[in-house]
Scaffold this active site. Structure first.
Site, mmCIF file in Angstrom:
data_model
loop_
_atom_site.group_PDB
_atom_site.id
_atom_site.type_symbol
_atom_site.label_atom_id
_atom_site.label_comp_id
_atom_site.label_asym_id
_atom_site.label_seq_id
_atom_site.Cartn_x
_atom_site.Cartn_y
_atom_site.Cartn_z
ATOM 1 N N ASP A 43 -20.941 5.633 17.986
ATOM 2 C CA ASP A 43 -19.992 4.707 18.916
ATOM 3 C C ASP A 43 -19.602 3.767 18.487
ATOM 4 O O ASP A 43 -18.399 3.066 19.082
ATOM 5 C CB ASP A 43 -20.776 4.770 20.403
ATOM 6 C CG ASP A 43 -22.384 4.175 20.284
ATOM 7 O OD1 ASP A 43 -22.750 4.086 18.899
ATOM 8 O OD2 ASP A 43 -22.867 4.157 21.035
ATOM 9 N N LYS A 52 -33.318 5.810 21.539
ATOM 10 C CA LYS A 52 -33.154 5.717 22.927
ATOM 11 C C LYS A 52 -33.948 6.713 23.863
ATOM 12 O O LYS A 52 -35.093 6.893 23.201
ATOM 13 C CB LYS A 52 -31.448 5.953 23.294
ATOM 14 C CG LYS A 52 -30.579 4.771 22.569
ATOM 15 C CD LYS A 52 -29.247 5.038 22.762
ATOM 16 C CE LYS A 52 -28.787 5.938 21.509
ATOM 17 N NZ LYS A 52 -27.287 5.804 21.467
HETATM 18 C C1 GLC Z 1 -28.708 3.459 18.862
HETATM 19 C C2 GLC Z 1 -28.328 4.417 17.994
HETATM 20 C C3 GLC Z 1 -27.007 3.895 17.448
HETATM 21 C C4 GLC Z 1 -26.010 3.732 18.577
HETATM 22 C C5 GLC Z 1 -26.607 2.741 19.478
HETATM 23 C C6 GLC Z 1 -25.782 2.460 20.519
HETATM 24 O O1 GLC Z 1 -29.295 2.248 18.409
HETATM 25 O O2 GLC Z 1 -29.149 4.802 16.926
HETATM 26 O O3 GLC Z 1 -26.554 4.944 16.423
HETATM 27 O O4 GLC Z 1 -24.603 3.197 17.909
HETATM 28 O O5 GLC Z 1 -27.822 3.204 19.919
HETATM 29 O O6 GLC Z 1 -25.435 3.672 21.427
#
Ligand code: GLC
Length: 461
Positions: free
Chosen positions: A192, A156
């Site tokens: 998450d 991200k």
């Molecule tokens: C990115 C992260 C992952 C997380 C997702 C949603 O893909 O690598 O760990 O669950 O974002 O936040």
């Protein structure tokens, strides 16, 4: 040929065919199989990380817990009171993350987290309580237990130095220790997706899948320990474990090339992490608005949109020079537009392009471009979700979902179900449940089930 039909043809590559979706399904299943295998994990894009969460909520959990939530556009600290009877209450405080936190040093980020935690604890007069804490840290990590998580890469908008390869648990504990006066025990680090699954399972036990469609996109699911070759024998006395698929990385070893477009390649090239998180870049909130910008730019250059508009040149300049000028939120606002003269589109045209009197045809076309991009994301996610529903193999599976894209876009759920219905085996039924604050409550629930498990073990058989 009418212009809207020409536009439809022009956008054709963003509309995956049945056949392409079928291949996506097969390729994804292969990656999951490779991810689970100990010998094949190395070559898998979806690493299928072991979360060490093996106990599931009963709904009877009680107690007070702290939770931290890092991974989206904001950071949150929460106090969660589990009240038994599937009930919970919470207080939370949100903190803005600036570039210094997102792109600075790791120690700075963790000091910032400890400072916010300290502020929250003082404001809520919790100084004297020794509270267990669950840390929702939503990035790819190798866990070797519930409190040890080695960060493998940032995703991200994050890219902090001196953190990759480090144990996030230790970094958090050290930062907390630097602030005297905080009595806190970090009992679990979780993703998450895991938090979302746990918080939905708290209300609805057949929740076997957790899904996030927010800034990033990822899913987790419940797997039998027998299928987890990488899990040490000592964890196999429990039947199940949650697997964090990290499907955002799908495509890094091939598998989605047949649906990838020039727009996706540009997004990847201009990102903080070129070559990584390729599936995520096609489906997650951080990128959907940008996909619309790129598609619009090409459509304008091809004279398919704004062809009669007197501001055509300045609009092209804005679309060319201002990355991120179309926020993903706009896609939801436009889809939520109930008026028949496109008030939300008009607002975007005014704000982004300084265009006050748009041609209704252009409004219709812009809405259509947004829809094509969102539908592709929803349809593709339905396919990979169906693969997980089939993998779980239960008669009935609830999919717990969280994330702004899913919450705010009125059609996302429908687009996902369209392909879920096609790809879920007939013998299985599924439902989708919106999570009530997965990251926070889920962290408290993981902390609670760990705590209960420890108590049980200390009491002996
Ligand atoms: C990115 C992260 C992952 C997380 C997702 C949603 O893909 O690598 O760990 O669950 O974002 O936040």
């Amino acid at each position: 040929m009418s212009e809207i039909i020409r536009l439809r043809e022009f956008l054709d590559e963003l509309i995956p065919s049945e056949d392409q979706l079928q291949r996506l399904y097969q390729n994804f299943c292969l990656q999951i199989r490779k991810g689970l295998g100990s010998k094949t994990n190395k070559e898998a894009s979806t690493k299928c990380y072991l979360t060490y969460v093996q106990d599931f909520p009963t709904g009877n959990e009680t107690g007070k817990y702290l939770a931290l939530d890092l991974g989206g556009s904001k950071f949150r600290v929460l106090l969660i009171i589990l009240k038994g009877d599937h009930d919970a209450e919470q207080i939370s405080k949100t903190f803005e993350l600036t570039e210094t936190e997102l792109l600075g040093s790791g120690p700075h980020l963790f000091d910032f987290i400890a400072k916010c935690l300290h502020e929250f604890v003082c404001e809520n007069k919790l100084e004297s309580e020794n509270l267990p804490l669950g840390f929702t840290f939503s990035f790819p990590c190798i866990q070797t237990g519930l409190t040890k998580a080695i960060l493998l890469r940032w995703t991200k908008g994050f890219n902090c130095s001196d953190t990759v390869g480090e144990d996030v648990g230790t970094m958090l504990k050290t930062a907390i220790a630097r602030r005297s006066g905080l009595k806190i025990e970090v009992v679990a680090i979780l993703n998450d997706t895991t938090g979302t699954q746990m918080s939905c399972a708290h209300r609805n036990p057949p929740c076997h899948i957790g899904l996030i469609i927010g800034t990033g996109c990822n899913a987790c699911y419940t797997e039998s320990v027998d299928n987890c070759e990488r899990l040490e024998a000592k964890y196999k006395d429990k039947p199940k474990i949650i697997i964090n698929v990290e499907w955002g990385a799908f495509g890094e070893k091939g598998g989605i090339d047949h649906v990838t477009t020039e727009y996706d390649r540009v997004i990847d090239k201009n990102s903080l992490n070129p070559g990584a998180q390729l599936y995520e870049k096609m489906v997650a909130g951080m990128y959907l608005g940008e996909l619309v910008r790129l598609a619009m730019l090409r459509a304008v250059n091809e004279n398919l949109v704004f062809s009669q508009c007197r501001l055509r040149k300045p609009i092209t300049d804005i679309l060319t020079k201002k990355p991120d000028c179309i926020a993903t939120k706009v896609l939801s606002d436009i889809a939520n537009d109930k008026g028949d003269d496109w008030p939300a589109v008009r607002e975007v045209f005014k704000q982004v392009f300084n265009l006050n009197e748009p041609d209704p045809e252009d409004c219709k076309k812009f809405k259509y471009v947004c829809d094509v991009v969102v539908k592709r994301a929803g349809n593709m996610l339905g396919v990979t979700l169906a693969a997980l529903v089939n993998k779980v193999g239960e008669h009935f599976t609830v999919i717990g979902v969280d994330g702004t894209v899913y919450r705010c876009h009125p059609n996302f759920d429908g687009y996902m179900r369209e392909t879920l219905d096609k790809f879920v085996d007939q013998e299985y039924k599924y439902d989708i449940m919106l999570s009530e604050d997965g990251s926070g409550r889920g962290a408290a629930l993981v902390a609670a089930v760990v705590h209960n498990d420890r108590m049980e073990r200390s009491r002996g058989p």
